[in-house]
Design a protein around this motif. Structure first.
Motif, mmCIF file in Angstrom:
data_model
loop_
_atom_site.group_PDB
_atom_site.id
_atom_site.type_symbol
_atom_site.label_atom_id
_atom_site.label_comp_id
_atom_site.label_asym_id
_atom_site.label_seq_id
_atom_site.Cartn_x
_atom_site.Cartn_y
_atom_site.Cartn_z
ATOM 1 N N ILE A 87 -10.983 -2.973 -3.725
ATOM 2 C CA ILE A 87 -10.118 -2.753 -4.884
ATOM 3 C C ILE A 87 -8.780 -3.491 -4.726
ATOM 4 N N VAL A 88 -7.987 -3.473 -5.791
ATOM 5 C CA VAL A 88 -6.620 -4.007 -5.737
ATOM 6 C C VAL A 88 -5.666 -2.822 -5.708
ATOM 7 N N ILE A 89 -4.789 -2.809 -4.705
ATOM 8 C CA ILE A 89 -3.791 -1.736 -4.604
ATOM 9 C C ILE A 89 -2.416 -2.358 -4.819
ATOM 10 N N ALA A 90 -1.705 -1.857 -5.828
ATOM 11 C CA ALA A 90 -0.375 -2.381 -6.152
ATOM 12 C C ALA A 90 0.694 -1.410 -5.649
ATOM 13 N N ILE A 91 1.674 -1.951 -4.930
ATOM 14 C CA ILE A 91 2.819 -1.121 -4.513
ATOM 15 C C ILE A 91 4.083 -1.805 -5.016
ATOM 16 N N ASP A 92 4.707 -1.227 -6.022
ATOM 17 C CA ASP A 92 5.942 -1.784 -6.567
ATOM 18 C C ASP A 92 7.122 -0.879 -6.218
ATOM 19 N N GLY A 93 8.302 -1.430 -6.415
ATOM 20 C CA GLY A 93 9.502 -0.631 -6.190
ATOM 21 C C GLY A 93 10.677 -1.515 -5.837
ATOM 22 N N PRO A 94 11.879 -0.931 -5.804
ATOM 23 C CA PRO A 94 13.083 -1.713 -5.503
ATOM 24 C C PRO A 94 13.145 -2.105 -4.035
ATOM 25 N N SER A 95 14.117 -2.974 -3.713
ATOM 26 C CA SER A 95 14.226 -3.428 -2.328
ATOM 27 C C SER A 95 14.616 -2.274 -1.408
ATOM 28 N N GLY A 96 14.008 -2.285 -0.237
ATOM 29 C CA GLY A 96 14.361 -1.288 0.774
ATOM 30 C C GLY A 96 13.672 0.053 0.613
ATOM 31 N N ALA A 97 12.714 0.147 -0.305
ATOM 32 C CA ALA A 97 12.036 1.445 -0.503
ATOM 33 C C ALA A 97 10.946 1.669 0.549
ATOM 34 N N GLY A 98 10.673 0.631 1.338
ATOM 35 C CA GLY A 98 9.664 0.765 2.400
ATOM 36 C C GLY A 98 8.315 0.157 2.033
ATOM 37 N N LYS A 99 8.280 -0.666 0.987
ATOM 38 C CA LYS A 99 7.013 -1.239 0.515
ATOM 39 C C LYS A 99 6.292 -2.050 1.595
ATOM 40 N N SER A 100 7.056 -2.913 2.288
ATOM 41 C CA SER A 100 6.415 -3.810 3.258
ATOM 42 C C SER A 100 5.773 -3.036 4.396
ATOM 43 N N THR A 101 6.509 -2.064 4.920
ATOM 44 C CA THR A 101 5.978 -1.261 6.032
ATOM 45 C C THR A 101 4.701 -0.560 5.597
ATOM 46 N N ILE A 102 4.763 0.074 4.426
ATOM 47 C CA ILE A 102 3.608 0.839 3.946
ATOM 48 C C ILE A 102 2.436 -0.096 3.616
ATOM 49 N N ALA A 103 2.744 -1.229 2.973
ATOM 50 C CA ALA A 103 1.666 -2.171 2.612
ATOM 51 C C ALA A 103 0.979 -2.683 3.878
ATOM 52 N N ARG A 104 1.785 -2.961 4.919
ATOM 53 C CA ARG A 104 1.198 -3.468 6.169
ATOM 54 C C ARG A 104 0.298 -2.404 6.807
ATOM 55 N N MET A 105 0.814 -1.161 6.888
ATOM 56 C CA MET A 105 0.042 -0.087 7.520
ATOM 57 C C MET A 105 -1.241 0.198 6.728
ATOM 58 N N LEU A 106 -1.110 0.205 5.405
ATOM 59 C CA LEU A 106 -2.259 0.513 4.555
ATOM 60 C C LEU A 106 -3.321 -0.582 4.663
ATOM 61 N N ALA A 107 -2.872 -1.841 4.628
ATOM 62 C CA ALA A 107 -3.812 -2.966 4.719
ATOM 63 C C ALA A 107 -4.548 -2.929 6.058
#
Ligand code: DC
Length: 234
Positions: free
Chosen positions: A9-29
């Motif tokens: 599937i495609v999982i989208a994680i949006d949000g403002p800078s510094g909300a933790g998107k990169s950390t979460i996207a890396r862990m989830l991937a």
């Protein structure tokens, strides 16, 4: 209509800078064995290359042809993200506070967004991807199977960003970082094309008081139903 996505599937994680998107996207991937696509890194690489090449940003044809010819690659070296632009390693060069503000401005230019949109849709077309950004759930993949909007207070996001930069040896103050984060929020959410916005069908998560592990476990719980044979690595 459900598109065919052979890799998942495609999982989208949006949000403002510094909300933790990169950390979460890396862990989830990592957990799903999916590919992480940091679309902010792509905008940063484009902004860096446009600035270095001194392209006239008012000449939209020149910007368009430069961006369409630009090859951006997101690679991973022992779990660390490596960003290549036309073969040049720009990983560190695109992460300065100055580049953050320049990128936020350059990402308002239509031909820049058009080129990035095309590249991001191509990268994610087969599925099996976690894309993080500002407009993934609204514009890049409005048909993503899972959409999250990760937010946190300005103060908390600035505190995290400040800590991250200080750890990298960059001397920035919390006061200055709060100003920078707020300015980027304004630029990213007030632009005309694809502004930062929560998609109507995105799940909102406020990470102000949550650890990355806690956010991940909430997201994983939601994804479980959509990802076939998901093995949760603990
Ligand atoms: O996620 P980031 O902080 O690395 O993103 C840098 C800038 O890129 C951000 O201020 C706005 C822009 N951006 C965007 O316009 N759309 C995206 N999908 C991702 C980033």
């Amino acid at each position: 209509m459900q598109r065919s996505r052979p890799n998942g599937i495609v999982i989208a994680i949006d949000g403002p800078s510094g909300a933790g998107k990169s950390t979460i996207a890396r862990m989830l991937a990592e957990q799903l064995d999916y590919i992480q696509i940091d679309t902010g890194a792509m905008y940063r690489a484009a902004a860096f290359m446009l600035s270095s090449a001194d392209v006239d940003l008012l000449d939209l044809e020149a910007v368009s042809s430069f961006c369409n010819d630009l090859e951006i690659k997101l690679e991973s070296d022992s779990g660390k993200q490596v960003v290549l632009a036309n073969g040049l390693d720009v990983t560190k060069l695109i992460r300065t506070p100055e580049m953050s503000l320049i990128t936020s401005r350059i990402s308002t230019i239509k031909p820049v967004r058009d080129a990035m949109l095309k590249a991001q849709q191509k990268l994610g077309a087969k599925g099996g991807v976690v894309l993080e950004g500002r407009d993934i759930g609204t514009v890049v993949f409005p048909d993503a199977e899972m959409k999250f909007y990760l937010n946190a207070s300005v103060e908390e996001r600035a505190r995290r960003r400040c800590e991250e930069l200080n750890n990298k040896g960059e001397q920035v103050t919390l006061e200055q970082t709060v100003i920078n984060v707020a300015q980027r929020d304004r630029q990213d959410s007030e632009r005309d094309i694809s502004p930062l916005r929560q998609a109507d069908d995105a799940i909102l998560i406020d990470s102000s008081k949550l650890t990355a592990e806690e956010v991940l476990s909430v997201i994983t719980a939601f994804c479980k139903e959509k990802v076939k044979n998901m093995v949760v690595k603990l």
